[in-house]
Design an enzyme around this catalytic site. Structure first.
Site, PDB file in Angstrom:
ATOM      1  N   LYS A  72     -33.715 -48.858  19.161  1.00 36.96           N
ATOM      2  CA  LYS A  72     -33.157 -47.602  18.658  1.00 36.96           C
ATOM      3  C   LYS A  72     -31.724 -47.348  19.118  1.00 36.96           C
ATOM      4  O   LYS A  72     -30.962 -46.662  18.423  1.00 36.96           O
ATOM      5  CB  LYS A  72     -34.058 -46.429  19.052  1.00 36.96           C
ATOM      6  CG  LYS A  72     -35.414 -46.457  18.352  1.00 36.96           C
ATOM      7  CD  LYS A  72     -36.233 -45.221  18.684  1.00 36.96           C
ATOM      8  CE  LYS A  72     -37.576 -45.230  17.970  1.00 36.96           C
ATOM      9  NZ  LYS A  72     -38.358 -43.993  18.229  1.00 36.96           N
ATOM     10  N   ASP A 109     -37.092 -39.046  13.673  1.00 39.21           N
ATOM     11  CA  ASP A 109     -38.069 -38.569  14.663  1.00 39.21           C
ATOM     12  C   ASP A 109     -37.869 -37.083  14.945  1.00 39.21           C
ATOM     13  O   ASP A 109     -38.839 -36.331  15.094  1.00 39.21           O
ATOM     14  CB  ASP A 109     -37.928 -39.348  15.977  1.00 39.21           C
ATOM     15  CG  ASP A 109     -38.525 -40.738  15.911  1.00 39.21           C
ATOM     16  OD1 ASP A 109     -39.456 -40.949  15.113  1.00 39.21           O
ATOM     17  OD2 ASP A 109     -38.056 -41.621  16.664  1.00 39.21           O
TER      18      ASP A 109
END
Length: 279
Positions: A72, A109
């Site tokens: 990420k 997210d």
């Protein structure tokens, strides 16, 4: 441009390890429901060292990528740009590849957490607690910054983690109180508790769940329920699961990669629950 049903396009989830990922089930279900017959979605075990080479060999048929740990942050310097949401926490879990080959990173997210909470009737809270201080905790802080009007308590195990979370709090402009993990039982009386820790880390807290607890958001989904979530639910508290998060962030990924909206949340949920029930 919205995808046509006859387009031959590819997408995939990358990470290491990746065999457990539910993302292929969710995305393939969405493609089927949307009538995107030419679309495929796969999984690839890719670590930080292999990531540049993987991105370098992508052809024009690629529409997007989902990223999980440990990629990420590693992916950011390999992209042409990232959204403000992703920049806020230095974490990208979504890469959209344009027709011109431009790669843009986003973080679904954060809005996924907000959407999952909203689905359970949680739109605003006065205070909240975060258990853990890893990569997911920074996204949790960013999500809570959108819905929490007061202090957020973060329970950590080390001074290094405490310093990191203070840094994220300053960056996100949220009021944070750093607390020791040894005092984590007190967090369970907070209106909203977000557990961001690995499997088993909160098991010992299950015995301390108070009568009539409020809301627990446990980001794990396999194995499920966690000991904490099971006790929380047994005592009448509301529980938001990691599957809820996975679904809502995947819905946003599907919409960004395909240009089709809305993505079929209900069908994706049914598919995900079916797979988890068989594990």
């Amino acid at each position: 441009m919205p995808a046509r049903a006859t387009d031959r396009r590819r997408a995939a989830v990358l990470g290491s390890p990746i065999a457990h990922s539910l993302s292929p089930v969710l995305h393939r279900t969405a493609y089927a429901e949307l009538g995107l017959e030419g679309w495929t979605y796969d999984r690839f075990d890719v670590d930080e060292e292999a990531l540049p080479g993987f991105l370098g060999q992508l052809g024009p048929e690629w529409a997007g990528l989902s990223l999980t740990m440990p990629l990420k942050r590693a992916v950011i310097p390999l992209l042409d740009g990232i959204s403000e949401t992703a920049a806020a926490v230095d974490a990208v879990n979504t890469v959209v590849i344009g027709e011109d080959g431009r790669r843009t990173g986003d973080n679904t997210d954060i809005p996924g957490m907000v959407a999952a909470l909203r689905e359970h009737g949680i739109e605003k809270v006065e205070t909240a607690a975060v258990l853990g201080a890893g990569a997911t905790a920074s996204s949790a802080l960013a999500a809570l910054a959108r819905i929490c009007t007061g202090e957020i308590a973060v329970y950590v195990r080390s001074r290094a983690r405490a310093a990191e979370m203070r840094g994220w709090a300053e960056r996100l402009d949220v009021g944070v109180r750093i607390a020791d993990w040894a005092d984590a039982e007190e967090a369970l009386r907070t209106p909203l508790v977000v557990a961001t820790t690995p499997s088993g880390a909160t098991d010992a807290l299950a015995a301390a769940v108070p009568e009539m607890p409020a809301t627990l958001f446990d980001v794990l989904y396999d194995p499920w329920p966690t000991a904490l979530a099971a006790r929380w639910s047994a005592y009448g508290g509301a529980v938001v699961s990691g599957l809820d998060l996975l679904l809502h962030q995947a819905v946003l990924q599907v919409e960004q990669m395909t240009g089709r909206s809305p993505a079929p949340l209900a069908a994706m949920r049914t598919a995900g629950e079916r797979v988890l029930a068989d594990r």
